[in-house]
Design a protein around this motif. Structure first.
Motif, PDB file in Angstrom:
ATOM      1  N   VAL A   1       0.814  -1.217   0.000  1.00  0.00           N
ATOM      2  CA  VAL A   1       0.000   0.000   0.000  1.00  0.00           C
ATOM      3  C   VAL A   1       0.848   1.268   0.000  1.00  0.00           C
ATOM      4  O   VAL A   1       0.411   2.299  -0.520  1.00  0.00           O
ATOM      5  CB  VAL A   1      -0.965   0.018   1.205  1.00  0.00           C
ATOM      6  CG1 VAL A   1      -2.007  -1.070   1.061  1.00  0.00           C
ATOM      7  CG2 VAL A   1      -0.209  -0.119   2.525  1.00  0.00           C
ATOM      8  N   SER A   2       2.053   1.243   0.576  1.00  0.00           N
ATOM      9  CA  SER A   2       2.873   2.452   0.669  1.00  0.00           C
ATOM     10  C   SER A   2       4.344   2.070   0.565  1.00  0.00           C
ATOM     11  O   SER A   2       4.745   0.946   0.901  1.00  0.00           O
ATOM     12  CB  SER A   2       2.626   3.200   1.990  1.00  0.00           C
ATOM     13  OG  SER A   2       1.255   3.502   2.153  1.00  0.00           O
ATOM     14  N   ALA A   3       5.147   3.041   0.114  1.00  0.00           N
ATOM     15  CA  ALA A   3       6.593   2.838  -0.009  1.00  0.00           C
ATOM     16  C   ALA A   3       7.291   4.187   0.091  1.00  0.00           C
ATOM     17  O   ALA A   3       6.747   5.218  -0.329  1.00  0.00           O
ATOM     18  CB  ALA A   3       6.947   2.149  -1.322  1.00  0.00           C
ATOM     19  N   ILE A   4       8.500   4.173   0.642  1.00  0.00           N
ATOM     20  CA  ILE A   4       9.329   5.366   0.792  1.00  0.00           C
ATOM     21  C   ILE A   4      10.752   5.008   0.393  1.00  0.00           C
ATOM     22  O   ILE A   4      11.293   3.985   0.825  1.00  0.00           O
ATOM     23  CB  ILE A   4       9.324   5.903   2.239  1.00  0.00           C
ATOM     24  CG1 ILE A   4       7.912   6.302   2.664  1.00  0.00           C
ATOM     25  CG2 ILE A   4      10.258   7.097   2.387  1.00  0.00           C
ATOM     26  CD1 ILE A   4       7.823   6.748   4.118  1.00  0.00           C
ATOM     27  N   GLU A   5      11.340   5.838  -0.428  1.00  0.00           N
ATOM     28  CA  GLU A   5      12.760   5.723  -0.788  1.00  0.00           C
ATOM     29  C   GLU A   5      13.456   7.003  -0.362  1.00  0.00           C
ATOM     30  O   GLU A   5      13.020   8.105  -0.714  1.00  0.00           O
ATOM     31  CB  GLU A   5      12.940   5.497  -2.281  1.00  0.00           C
ATOM     32  CG  GLU A   5      14.400   5.311  -2.688  1.00  0.00           C
ATOM     33  CD  GLU A   5      14.580   5.252  -4.192  1.00  0.00           C
ATOM     34  OE1 GLU A   5      15.733   5.079  -4.647  1.00  0.00           O
ATOM     35  OE2 GLU A   5      13.581   5.382  -4.918  1.00  0.00           O
ATOM     36  N   ALA A   6      14.536   6.873   0.395  1.00  0.00           N
ATOM     37  CA  ALA A   6      15.225   8.045   0.930  1.00  0.00           C
ATOM     38  C   ALA A   6      16.707   7.751   1.044  1.00  0.00           C
ATOM     39  O   ALA A   6      17.164   6.603   0.900  1.00  0.00           O
ATOM     40  CB  ALA A   6      14.657   8.445   2.296  1.00  0.00           C
ATOM     41  N   SER A   7      17.487   8.813   1.282  1.00  0.00           N
ATOM     42  CA  SER A   7      18.936   8.735   1.477  1.00  0.00           C
ATOM     43  C   SER A   7      19.307   9.584   2.679  1.00  0.00           C
ATOM     44  O   SER A   7      18.720  10.653   2.891  1.00  0.00           O
ATOM     45  CB  SER A   7      19.689   9.220   0.233  1.00  0.00           C
ATOM     46  OG  SER A   7      19.330   8.469  -0.916  1.00  0.00           O
ATOM     47  N   VAL A   8      20.283   9.105   3.431  1.00  0.00           N
ATOM     48  CA  VAL A   8      20.769   9.812   4.618  1.00  0.00           C
ATOM     49  C   VAL A   8      22.250  10.075   4.431  1.00  0.00           C
ATOM     50  O   VAL A   8      23.046   9.145   4.206  1.00  0.00           O
ATOM     51  CB  VAL A   8      20.518   8.997   5.904  1.00  0.00           C
ATOM     52  CG1 VAL A   8      21.074   9.737   7.115  1.00  0.00           C
ATOM     53  CG2 VAL A   8      19.028   8.737   6.092  1.00  0.00           C
TER      54      VAL A   8
END
Length: 524
Positions: free
Chosen positions: A68-75
């Motif tokens: 239902v949901s997804a997040i792609e990120a960088s730190v």
């Protein structure tokens, strides 16, 4: 508290009865020198982590599990300036979740985890959150726009949605700061909609979501690169010298970001009227017994040029070009870029969180490259993301259920030491659909990607020569169950249905029809 546990705790208050299954993949830190590729020597040491969050939902014990949901990120971690940057590259949903959708709660909990000093996994005093809001039908779930239940936000509503999420994070930080008397936390929030003035942008976002509740959070319309309240992560006393930093030293360079493309265009434009041809060299003249002879061999022989001098001249030229463009001019010209004048409203959002906790200075911190429990190799996240974007689709419940099952089994198998993904990914065989013939690999339209910086023109090419002293983390089923996968059963009351303010006996809203009175003509 680990990131998986923090996200599951935030989902526990959602209304309704359903079961969530969460997969959180965080890569181990690795050296990264392209955050400020045009910064002068010595460059700041930066460490990069990739994050991929996948949330699936099961409406009932007998129902199928669906993403239902997804997040792609960088730190990005910069220890020398005690700063970190969280760049949210993509947030997407399939539209197949039970109302209300958990996407907002998941995104806000993710940002709060890194913004809150008590849960932040990095020992830094300043955290920056960067994101670029650009409305599209789908980002991480291919063909999910074909599902009738998915309602992608429009350009203005997406910008207003992100502003609401960051406002909620800032409000939560203020409440935690009041309850915690051992340190101080201050937040600064900035937003900019290229091509719109402050008054027009403010009214557009306020009208997108009408809300009666007022917030104490103050937003600044503009960029954060001229303020002095929170130190910029890419500027330190050792790399600025006496000269003021240019835009290449203060504006971070992210993948698939319009700012990065614009900085590249400015840095490599050496002439106003275009590329200038080199001047023709004069031939060498040698005098022999009173006569002057042109040395053709020396004329054709290429001149030996020191590569260091060439790189030095090109780097100096690049720095001069970048210094000619001020920060204000950079953002003014950004309004005329293709990404900002294509007819849709886009937005740049930045949140700066500065904290001061005395106990943080007394504890000994591990090496920035040391992998922490629960982290995985960067290649594992790349394989999962590539499989999601190229081997699956979500246009219907049947296809989404199959893709969810195969991809979740793949993550578990990769954590258990499998070297290849299951055969079902490439076969395209959907369970229960009656298909037995293998299908070609599914592809989806990709968004424009920022090319890597043209580092060959720099004096010191950015190369991480020193190897990582720590080996890549080895995953196992214990790591998978303790840090990566988690489930949560939610059994809360449903939200009350909205009732009309004024209704009749049948429950329908009364509609008052106004009649137009005609003005009587005066008799002659």
């Amino acid at each position: 508290m680990h990131l998986r546990d923090a996200l599951l705790a935030s989902l526990a208050n959602l209304p309704g009865s359903r079961e969530f299954h969460l997969h959180v993949l965080v890569s181990s830190p690795r050296k990264h020198s392209n955050l400020y590729p045009f910064a002068s020597q010595p460059r700041l040491r930066t460490y990069l982590q990739d994050i991929l969050i996948l949330l699936s939902e099961q409406a009932s014990p007998d129902a199928r599990r669906l993403f239902v949901s997804a997040i792609e990120a960088s730190v990005y971690h910069i220890p020398s300036t005690s700063s970190a940057i969280v760049y949210v590259s993509k947030v997407d949903s399939t539209g197949q979740a039970t109302t209300p959708s958990p996407t907002s709660t998941l995104a806000r909990a993710f940002l709060s985890y890194y913004a809150n000093p008590s849960t932040r996994p990095l020992p830094v005093d300043h955290l920056w959150v960067h994101l670029f809001a650009r409305a599209q039908n789908q980002y991480l779930f291919p063909n999910s726009a074909e599902f009738p239940g998915k309602k992608p936000l429009t350009d203005v509503k997406l910008c207003a949605w992100w502003k609401r999420q960051l406002t909620g994070v800032a409000e939560e930080l203020e409440l935690n700061a009041k309850a915690n008397a051992t340190g101080t936390v201050s937040t600064r929030l900035y937003y900019l909609l290229p091509g719109l003035g402050e008054l027009e942008a403010s009214h557009s976002l306020e009208n997108a979501y009408a809300s009666s509740s007022s917030s104490s959070v103050t937003w600044i319309y503009g960029h954060p690169y001229s303020q002095t309240d929170v130190p910029l992560p890419g500027v330190s006393n050792r790399n600025t010298g006496s000269a003021a930093p240019h835009i290449g030293q203060i504006i971070p360079w992210f993948d698939d970001d319009p700012k990065a493309r614009f900085i590249d265009d400015i840095a490599y434009t050496t002439e106003v009227d275009g590329v200038k041809s080199p001047e023709r060299k004069r031939p060498r003249i040698i005098e022999r017994s009173g006569s002057r002879v042109v040395d053709e061999e020396m004329q054709d022989k290429p001149k030996v040029v020191d590569k260091k001098d060439v790189h030095s001249q090109k780097e100096e030229q690049t720095t001069k070009v970048l210094r000619k463009v001020s920060v204000s001019e950079f953002w003014e010209r950004m309004s005329f870029r293709q990404e900002c004048i294509s007819g849709a409203v886009t937005g740049f959002f930045v949140m700066a969180v500065s904290s001061n906790f005395p106990q943080a200075t007394t504890r000994s911190e591990p090496s920035p490259l040391a992998p922490q429990p629960g982290q995985v190799a960067p290649q594992l996240i790349k394989r999962v993301l590539s499989s999601l974007m190229t081997g699956h689709e979500f246009p219907s419940v049947e296809r989404a259920a199959w893709s969810t099952k195969v991809l979740e089994e793949s993550i578990r198998g990769l954590c258990d030491g499998l070297k290849t993904l299951p055969v079902a990914i490439a076969s395209g065989n959907v369970a229960g659909s009656g298909r037995t013939t293998p299908e070609p690999t599914l592809t989806c339209a990709t968004t424009p990607q920022t090319p890597p910086p043209r580092l060959i023109r720099l004096k010191h090419p950015i190369v991480d020569a020193s190897p990582n002293p720590f080996p890549e983390p080895m995953t196992s089923l214990e790591t998978y169950n303790a840090y990566i996968h988690g489930s949560l059963i939610v059994n809360n009351p449903w939200l009350p249905r909205k009732t009309p303010v004024e209704g009749g006996d049948d429950g329908k809203v009364k509609v008052t029809v106004l009649t137009v009175r005609r003005k009587k003509r005066a008799k002659p």
